[in-house]
Design an enzyme around this catalytic site. Structure first.
Site, PDB file in Angstrom:
ATOM      1  N   HIS A 268      -5.070  -1.827   2.924  1.00 12.81           N
ATOM      2  CA  HIS A 268      -3.969  -1.760   3.959  1.00 12.81           C
ATOM      3  C   HIS A 268      -2.996  -3.075   4.152  1.00 12.81           C
ATOM      4  O   HIS A 268      -2.461  -3.269   5.089  1.00 12.81           O
ATOM      5  CB  HIS A 268      -4.331  -1.227   5.406  1.00 12.81           C
ATOM      6  CG  HIS A 268      -4.981   0.280   5.205  1.00 12.81           C
ATOM      7  ND1 HIS A 268      -3.998   1.256   5.132  1.00 12.81           N
ATOM      8  CD2 HIS A 268      -6.140   0.648   5.140  1.00 12.81           C
ATOM      9  CE1 HIS A 268      -5.014   2.407   5.141  1.00 12.81           C
ATOM     10  NE2 HIS A 268      -6.313   1.971   5.119  1.00 12.81           N
ATOM     11  N   ASP A 338     -10.961  -1.258   6.947  1.00 11.76           N
ATOM     12  CA  ASP A 338     -11.185   0.265   6.623  1.00 11.76           C
ATOM     13  C   ASP A 338     -10.773   0.397   5.236  1.00 11.76           C
ATOM     14  O   ASP A 338      -9.659  -0.083   4.572  1.00 11.76           O
ATOM     15  CB  ASP A 338     -10.577   0.918   7.632  1.00 11.76           C
ATOM     16  CG  ASP A 338      -9.101   0.871   7.755  1.00 11.76           C
ATOM     17  OD1 ASP A 338      -8.696  -0.509   7.768  1.00 11.76           O
ATOM     18  OD2 ASP A 338      -8.278   1.712   8.112  1.00 11.76           O
ATOM     19  N   GLU A 339     -11.367   1.410   4.741  1.00 11.07           N
ATOM     20  CA  GLU A 339     -10.620   2.161   3.411  1.00 11.07           C
ATOM     21  C   GLU A 339     -10.521   1.295   2.486  1.00 11.07           C
ATOM     22  O   GLU A 339      -9.655   1.230   1.634  1.00 11.07           O
ATOM     23  CB  GLU A 339      -9.367   3.082   3.831  1.00 11.07           C
ATOM     24  CG  GLU A 339      -9.855   4.003   4.906  1.00 11.07           C
ATOM     25  CD  GLU A 339      -8.589   4.873   5.044  1.00 11.07           C
ATOM     26  OE1 GLU A 339      -8.955   6.166   5.193  1.00 11.07           O
ATOM     27  OE2 GLU A 339      -7.458   4.281   5.262  1.00 11.07           O
ATOM     28  N   LEU A 340     -11.467   0.118   2.070  1.00  8.41           N
ATOM     29  CA  LEU A 340     -11.222  -0.647   0.753  1.00  8.41           C
ATOM     30  C   LEU A 340     -11.304   0.408  -0.232  1.00  8.41           C
ATOM     31  O   LEU A 340     -12.365   1.160  -0.304  1.00  8.41           O
ATOM     32  CB  LEU A 340     -12.160  -1.572   0.627  1.00  8.41           C
ATOM     33  CG  LEU A 340     -12.037  -2.566  -0.235  1.00  8.41           C
ATOM     34  CD1 LEU A 340     -10.797  -3.823  -0.342  1.00  8.41           C
ATOM     35  CD2 LEU A 340     -13.339  -3.010  -1.011  1.00  8.41           C
ATOM     36  N   PHE A 341     -10.468   0.332  -1.147  1.00  9.74           N
ATOM     37  CA  PHE A 341     -10.699   1.376  -2.482  1.00  9.74           C
ATOM     38  C   PHE A 341     -11.029   0.556  -3.657  1.00  9.74           C
ATOM     39  O   PHE A 341     -10.430  -0.233  -4.203  1.00  9.74           O
ATOM     40  CB  PHE A 341      -9.209   1.908  -2.616  1.00  9.74           C
ATOM     41  CG  PHE A 341      -9.227   3.388  -3.475  1.00  9.74           C
ATOM     42  CD1 PHE A 341      -9.584   4.384  -2.632  1.00  9.74           C
ATOM     43  CD2 PHE A 341      -8.933   3.212  -4.749  1.00  9.74           C
ATOM     44  CE1 PHE A 341      -9.398   5.643  -3.452  1.00  9.74           C
ATOM     45  CE2 PHE A 341      -8.870   4.360  -5.342  1.00  9.74           C
ATOM     46  CZ  PHE A 341      -9.279   5.387  -4.994  1.00  9.74           C
TER      47      PHE A 341
END
Lengths: 551, 551
Positions: A268, A338-341
């Site tokens: 993000h 959050d939401e490390l890709f």
């Protein structure tokens, strides 16, 4: 429709000129929101008096600016309807506030309890509010304002009416009663954020989680790194000036609301970080603007910080230093997480080189992520000047119960869970000893219902979401993610639903939304009367005809 | 984020100071909404001129008040950003409008077509608009305004820019492009209704279906029957005064919008009708305030007109007479007729007595309902003075294909269907020869998503809802039922989604919402710039980066 209302709860039947007056003493809790932990009406009748004749004393000789602003807000909330109260012009109210400590620190250890007593003599309502802190006193004044409402006289003047006799002992069940606002997907004006703060104060919420940046835009002015907004703001007018942020944090305290910032990383993070190569620092962010975006993130324009470039930490440290200077005495930060890709990092050449001979496995990337988090924390501690201020992180792969103890110190990190209420992740993390803030995804995500296959959570679902009462749970937060709102609708999308969570978190009632129905309508009307655009709860008929719309 | 935009569609690359300027000539249709049926750019470059130097001529010597107001609105929409245009102060625009007929009748036979041509010489943009009616001319001016936008000069002044050369031939696909507003469940202010009308005009919608009364409240002043609001309004301030309604109908015409009223009966009629017994007329409404309400209706407070009391028709006739006096030359009325709840009539003693020896079967009650409808129509015709003005009814048991021809004359009744797109009721009614207005329940019910198990329809679902192009389909309507909205959110709940239906109904494109994406963002910004609170479509990043958020 009759304009005369009566209530059989009065010791004697009174006829009221407005429904709001009637509701002041209806039922067990009048129109109070959130309902107090202990309340006893000694006299449900009304005392009509002159709002210009309220005196307020705050002892022991309280003279801090928060106290002055709190009292000022209390008066402002009462006076909006006032008109030339003549008939009762000599009827008075005297409010005595006694507050033990002069601390202005608002955090999870702040004592927000208060007691409130009203006794009415012939021409005078005597009010006593006792609290440990100014924030408890503020809650007391908020409650007092909800025991009053406008009283229209036959001569067309408007006075105030207050319940004649009541005793309240009150304290919050949870210490964290939060709202998340997202100003990256769409910019929100300062005026809008202030309205949210006022709405929170009206519902005794106390933590505003400001998700100020994300991949889409970086609207936060950071004087040490002016490139962030230069490259990251949607436009020159969509920037939160440093002084404005400081002002908002102060404005929050005046309303009993702790504003804390989230600097989401390493995922993000995109716009705002593009200037690395131009400044000779190399890539600070990777995968930004990748198309097709589904390959590199969960939402365009992608973007994750580059852990193979240690210059990233220097920039983060500068940003942290700017943030710390903004904060009041005790520091709290949310570091996102959050939401490390992983496919993004795993397809970026310089990161693949950086991990070298290690297998390109999940664990390798979690180690890399952890390295990032540890170094970010080190830089943060350096600018804070100690190693014990609390840091909040979202749940992620890193907080998976099988890894979390390896990666995150439970004495430093507070974990914000955002799983559905069917997921037992919160329980597992508590078993391991982690402190939690709960954002139940299938009840408290206020953006749901407007995209994909998500479902809208009406105020009843928000209210009826009970969370664990384990001591490790600091409280909860409703989240107003910003993809599908901006100034035009963010207030009505958030309110009054956030107020439903507020009562859940303050009172944690064993009863359900059905028992709160009439009071909730009243709270919505109160928000409207205070200039907050709060959504309709149902047909006005249901507000006027208490309990008649329940199925 | 770069503030400079270019478009490769220009004959030469131009650099634009705002994205709105760039979008004027982007793609096949610029930022026009709805897209016109035929458009050809002859010169996509921009002519910058002085908005104070627009002259408008309307021939042949047009001097009706609608024309004056239409031109006035056009100017107002353009001038909101204007500031001291100095650099281009002598650059001009001349608009010549030629309109064939001076009719001011707006109904399904009105010719709304127009043609528009812009040619730019050195210091002058020449615009020609040709139309059959003033309503076509208004559409032409709306299109023209969408071919222009503010142009900020370096000296801080703001001029206007217009596309240099374009030819448009345009006409609506459907003649009924409607929006339903409900002011009974919750009252909406006149100011709010006017904003809806302006938003409709901005999207070339032309029918405002005003569901002005329902069981919950009767806010419409009917001078012949003052008891209706006395018993039925939520409060003295929640009444539409007779003169205000007249004004709104006129305001609609100035914006190319026909406002027509729905007087829903015999169901959905409760508050406002309670005074019968007191006035010696007997019960006009039955089942009102029945509890538990599920036994007598689909929504509290229940209430259905009493077909066994013929005084009901006298009151209806008085109300109809008041309505007729409000209407412009041609009369259109919606008589409601939805959701009659037979168990209510079937449990009301006086109605059971009235049907006498007939079996208390479905057919008996449908006959009774039909008797009601026939008598209501007779009273309506009496006050209109003819027997051929169109009447709209919702689909119901009465319009069931197996009964409809027995009960409803296809030359009189237009049927508004509100079934999902999977239901073939519209096809069956067309086979029988009935004219239809389509309100697809699972796409165009804008209140869905906020109650029960209903689903929210985002603008893409609204847009992609194709309806039959059978000649019997007059068009469609999006419905904003009022249970969960009032002034606080009705505009953002309705807009810009209603505009998505507007393009479906005007252009009926074979393409889908994906192809309309960028223009739809622009239309939302246009609504905001005209003072209409329209909801966010998505992150602003997606607006700035055309097509990059599609999956």
């Amino acid at each position: 429709m009759s304009k005369i209302f009566d209530t059989s709860h009065s010791t004697s039947i009174e006829i009221y000129p407005t429904i709001e007056l009637c509701r002041l003493s209806c039922g067990e809790y009048g129109s109070l929101w959130p309902k107090p932990q202990n309340l006893k009406f000694s006299n449900r009748n009304l005392f009509v008096f002159n709002p210009m004749q309220i005196t307020i004393e705050h002892s022991p000789s309280f003279d801090n600016h928060i106290s002055r602003m709190v009292i000022d807000t209390f008066r402002t909330n009462l006076e909006h309807d006032y008109r030339n109260c003549s008939k009762c012009k000599d009827k008075r109210m005297r409010v005595k506030i006694h507050t033990e400590s002069d601390t202005t620190v608002l955090d999870w250890n702040t004592d927000e309890s208060y007691s409130l007593k009203i006794e009415t003599l012939k021409d005078n309502a005597e009010v006593e509010i006792t609290s440990k802190t100014i924030f408890g006193a503020r809650h007391g004044l908020e409650t007092l304002s909800q025991l009053m409402t406008s009283y229209p006289e036959e001569d067309n003047s408007i006075c105030l009416a207050v319940i004649k006799g009541v005793t309240i002992e009150d304290r919050p069940f949870y210490s964290h009663r939060g709202l998340l606002l997202d100003t990256s997907r769409n910019y929100l004006s300062i005026a809008t954020i202030k309205k949210h703060i006022r709405a929170m104060a009206t519902s005794k919420m106390n933590f505003l989680h400001w998700h100020i940046t994300d991949a889409q835009s970086f609207p936060m002015e950071t004087p040490s790194v002016p490139n962030m907004t230069r490259y990251g703001a949607y436009s020159p007018s969509a920037i939160y000036k440093y002084e404005d942020i400081k002002h908002l944090i102060q404005y929050g305290l005046y309303h009993g609301v702790r504003v804390f910032l989230e600097m989401d990383a390493p995922a993000h993070a995109g716009y705002g970080w593009q200037w690395g190569p131009e400044a000779g620092l190399g890539d600070l962010t990777v995968c930004l603007n990748h198309q097709p975006w589904r390959q590199a993130c969960i939402q365009p324009p992608c973007g994750q910080l580059n852990p193979s470039n240690h210059r990233v930490y220097d920039v983060l440290q500068d940003i942290y230093a700017d943030i710390i200077k903004l904060l009041p005495s005790s520091s709290i930060i949310h570091m996102g997480g959050d939401e490390l890709f992983i496919p993004c990092w795993n397809s970026t050449e310089q990161i693949i080189r950086y991990i070298g001979n290690k297998p390109r496995s999940m664990e390798t990337f979690l180690d890399l992520w952890s390295e990032f988090q540890n170094e970010a924390l080190k830089r943060y501690d350096k600018v804070v000047g100690n190693k014990n201020s609390p840091v909040i992180l979202w749940t992620s792969h890193l907080t998976d119960p099988q890894y979390v103890e390896r990666y995150l110190n439970k004495d430093r990190y507070i974990i914000q869970t955002w799983v559905p209420n069917t997921d037992n992740l919160p329980e597992e993390l508590m078993k391991l000893g982690y402190k939690l803030i709960i954002s139940t995804k299938n009840a408290w995500y206020l953006d749901h219902g407007f995209w994909g296959t998500t479902e809208y959570y009406d105020w009843r679902k928000v209210y009826d979401n009970q969370i664990s009462n384990n001591k490790l749970v600091l409280g909860g937060e409703v989240c107003m993610w910003g993809e599908y709102v901006d100034d035009a609708s963010v207030l009505t999308r958030t309110w009054p639903r956030a107020a439903a969570a507020a009562e859940r978190l303050w009172s944690n009632p064993v009863t359900s939304s059905n028992q709160a129905d009439a009071r909730f309508y009243s709270q919505r009307q109160r928000l409207i009367s205070r200039g907050i655009d709060a959504d309709a709860v149902g047909p006005r008929w249901c507000y006027l005809n208490e309990g008649q719309c329940l199925s």
